[in-house]
Design a protein around this motif. Sequence first.
Motif: not given
Length: 116
Positions: A1-4, A6-9
Amino acid sequence: MRHRHAGKLLGRSYEHRKALYRNLMVALIDHRRIRTTLAKAKAVQPEIEKLITIARVDTPHARRMALSKLNSKDAMRKLFTFAPQEYSGRNGGYTRITKIGPRMGDGAEMALIELV
């Protein structure tokens, strides 16, 4: 999960992503308009907006900060020649993204990002 987070990988490592943003910003400053994928355009837009906000006031500290983001003295000088005159009375919104359709090879959504 990518909770919190920010930004695009963009499917890249941190170093590769940082170099990609730097190259896109330098190209945008040099040419004032570049054609790239929509995801890359949306990812680099906040970075170039922050950079132009820094460049609106021509001080040695602002030049150092811009040079640390760009790593190109030519692009930094070009930025500081047009940014204070063109964007001094503007509070943000220095770039525009226009969708131009899918790419022929892989169907990636392409966009035009330009300085307003």
